[in-house]
Design an enzyme around this catalytic site. Structure first.
Site, PDB file in Angstrom:
ATOM      1  N   GLY A   1     -21.060   5.486  -3.018  1.00 51.88           N
ATOM      2  CA  GLY A   1     -20.022   5.979  -3.933  1.00 51.88           C
ATOM      3  C   GLY A   1     -19.890   5.028  -5.103  1.00 51.88           C
ATOM      4  O   GLY A   1     -20.874   4.408  -5.544  1.00 51.88           O
TER       5      GLY A   1
ATOM      6  N   GLY B   1     -23.148   4.249   2.245  1.00 51.92           N
ATOM      7  CA  GLY B   1     -22.149   4.742   1.290  1.00 51.92           C
ATOM      8  C   GLY B   1     -22.519   4.342  -0.125  1.00 51.92           C
ATOM      9  O   GLY B   1     -22.503   3.157  -0.472  1.00 51.92           O
TER      10      GLY B   1
ATOM     11  N   LYS C   1       0.852  -1.191   0.000  1.00 54.51           N
ATOM     12  CA  LYS C   1       0.000   0.000   0.000  1.00 54.51           C
ATOM     13  C   LYS C   1       0.884   1.236   0.000  1.00 54.51           C
ATOM     14  O   LYS C   1       1.924   1.259   0.649  1.00 54.51           O
ATOM     15  CB  LYS C   1      -0.853   0.032   1.280  1.00 54.51           C
ATOM     16  CG  LYS C   1      -1.963   1.043   1.238  1.00 54.51           C
ATOM     17  CD  LYS C   1      -3.122   0.526   0.429  1.00 54.51           C
ATOM     18  CE  LYS C   1      -4.181   1.559   0.184  1.00 54.51           C
ATOM     19  NZ  LYS C   1      -5.288   1.017  -0.626  1.00 54.51           N
TER      20      LYS C   1
ATOM     21  N   VAL D   1     -18.588   1.999  -5.457  1.00 60.94           N
ATOM     22  CA  VAL D   1     -18.957   0.598  -5.215  1.00 60.94           C
ATOM     23  C   VAL D   1     -20.423   0.477  -4.790  1.00 60.94           C
ATOM     24  O   VAL D   1     -21.189  -0.319  -5.345  1.00 60.94           O
ATOM     25  CB  VAL D   1     -18.031  -0.024  -4.137  1.00 60.94           C
ATOM     26  CG1 VAL D   1     -18.496  -1.414  -3.750  1.00 60.94           C
ATOM     27  CG2 VAL D   1     -16.587  -0.060  -4.639  1.00 60.94           C
TER      28      VAL D   1
END
Ligand code: NAD
Length: 349
Positions: free
Chosen positions: A181, A179, A84, A183
């Site tokens: 967004g 959420g 990451k 996805v």
């Protein structure tokens, strides 16, 4: 390297490498953490551009998320280690942002292809295009990773429904989504089409208004109300840590299956959910579709969405195995998933 004693951080898990990114001239600061792998195969993990309160906070996020990527990769049947990158977003104008991203991409080159990356929170396709001009080690162009992430979650929800109710039928089932967004909105589309009763929430009221116009049957609730909805499935698709000691006492669902990374504030929350009789589908198992699509882009020169859909079959397969093992051994699903991932990391990565 950083002056942090990162080995003392609880998130440190004998990471293979942690790089401190610093380019004073343009204002770049951040970290690249490689958790496992990188010897025979490269490591995979997207880049996050976020307004961290401190460097230590950013480092902890890089350590935690790179580990999660190794687990995700292992359980998706991939032999790549997890990584990451986190960049600490300064207050910068557009031009300076470009300079930071170019400088970052040139530092990715220093890892000579041992780290393959794409975009996470805070970066978009335009940024990706810019960084690709500097480094060939960026992926996420050929497909829409979010689509495959949402598809994997959709299949996972069906597995959980079948496990609990004996039928994977979505019609008539109730699902709440936190959420909406990239996805969450795609997941909503899949479930709506099949006749689910949907309850949704997002911090962005404009987004909710648009979705309500398009999907008129959905019920909208304010963000703080989402946990207490009486539903078959709760799907967290916003940020990390929605399942914590406060929120789980409010829950009125039978299944949790969503896209957000690091949904459990701690592993103990998974054990509590198990005791409460709530079926938790481990986040890094169900949301691996995006990773599978970028790995496919890396491995094959030709686009083939049918091939990715076939590769996605590993998600429901692994989830079924975890759910069965959890019942057999009477231990929480997150712990079963962790054990399985650690075993596979040792064997394949
Ligand atoms: P996104 O930024 O497009 O969407 C997140 C949405 O959540 C936004 O609309 C935001 O307003 C909303 N939100 C934030 N906090 C909220 C709250 N407290 N209550 C309600 N809504 C809230 O991100 P995304 O790409 O859709 O990813 C969603 C999650 O899935 C993230 O945790 C991400 O790390 C994870 N994930 C994404 C992918 C992918 O392919 N994009 C893959 C794996 C995991």
């Amino acid at each position: 390297m950083t002056n942090f004693e990162y080995e003392k951080l609880t998130e440190f898990d004998n990471h293979r490498t942690v790089l401190y990114l610093h380019d004073h001239a343009v204002g770049l600061k951040g970290f690249i953490a490689l958790h496992r792998g990188g010897f025979h195969n490269p490591t995979f993990g997207a880049t996050r551009f976020w307004n961290y309160v401190s460097e230590k906070d950013a480092l902890r996020d890089a350590l935690r998320l790179s580990r999660l990527m190794s687990y995700k990769s292992a359980l998706a049947g991939l032999s790549y280690g997890g990584a990451k990158a986190v960049l600490i977003a300064p207050v910068a104008d557009e031009k300076n942002r470009e300079r930071i991203l170019r400088s970052y991409a040139s530092q990715v080159n220093l890892l000579s292809g041992n780290f393959i990356t794409g975009t996470d929170v805070g970066l978009d396709r335009r940024d990706l295009t810019l960084m690709k001009k500097v480094s060939k080690f960026f992926v996420g162009f050929r497909y829409n990773p979010e689509y495959y992430t949402a598809l994997g979650i959709y299949h996972s929800i069906k597995v959980c429904l079948s496990f609990l109710f004996g039928s994977s039928e979505v019609q008539g089932r109730s699902v709440s989504i936190q959420g909406l967004g990239k996805v969450g909105a795609l997941l909503l589309a899949f479930l709506y089409k099949e006749g689910a009763h949907l309850i949704i929430t997002d911090l962005q009221s404009d987004l909710i208004r648009k979705l309500k116009k398009k999907y008129h049957r959905v019920q909208v609730v304010p963000p703080q109300e989402i946990y207490k909805q009486k539903v078959d499935v709760f799907s967290p698709c916003a940020l990390s840590g929605p399942l914590n000691i406060k929120s789980i006492n409010k829950l009125n669902c039978k299944i949790i299956a969503g896209g957000a990374n690091n949904q459990l504030a701690s592993e103990e929350i998974g054990a509590l959910l198990f005791r409460l009789g709530i079926l938790y589908a481990p986040d890094y198992v169900v949301n691996a579709g995006g990773l599978i699509s970028v790995v496919d882009e890396f491995e094959y020169p030709q686009q083939d969405s049918d091939r990715i859909k076939k590769r996605l079959a590993i998600i429901p397969k692994t989830l079924k195995l975890i759910l069965a093992e959890s019942v057999r051994k009477k231990i929480a699903t997150n712990l079963v998933a962790n054990h399985l991932a650690e075993k596979r990391i040792k064997e394949f990565i």
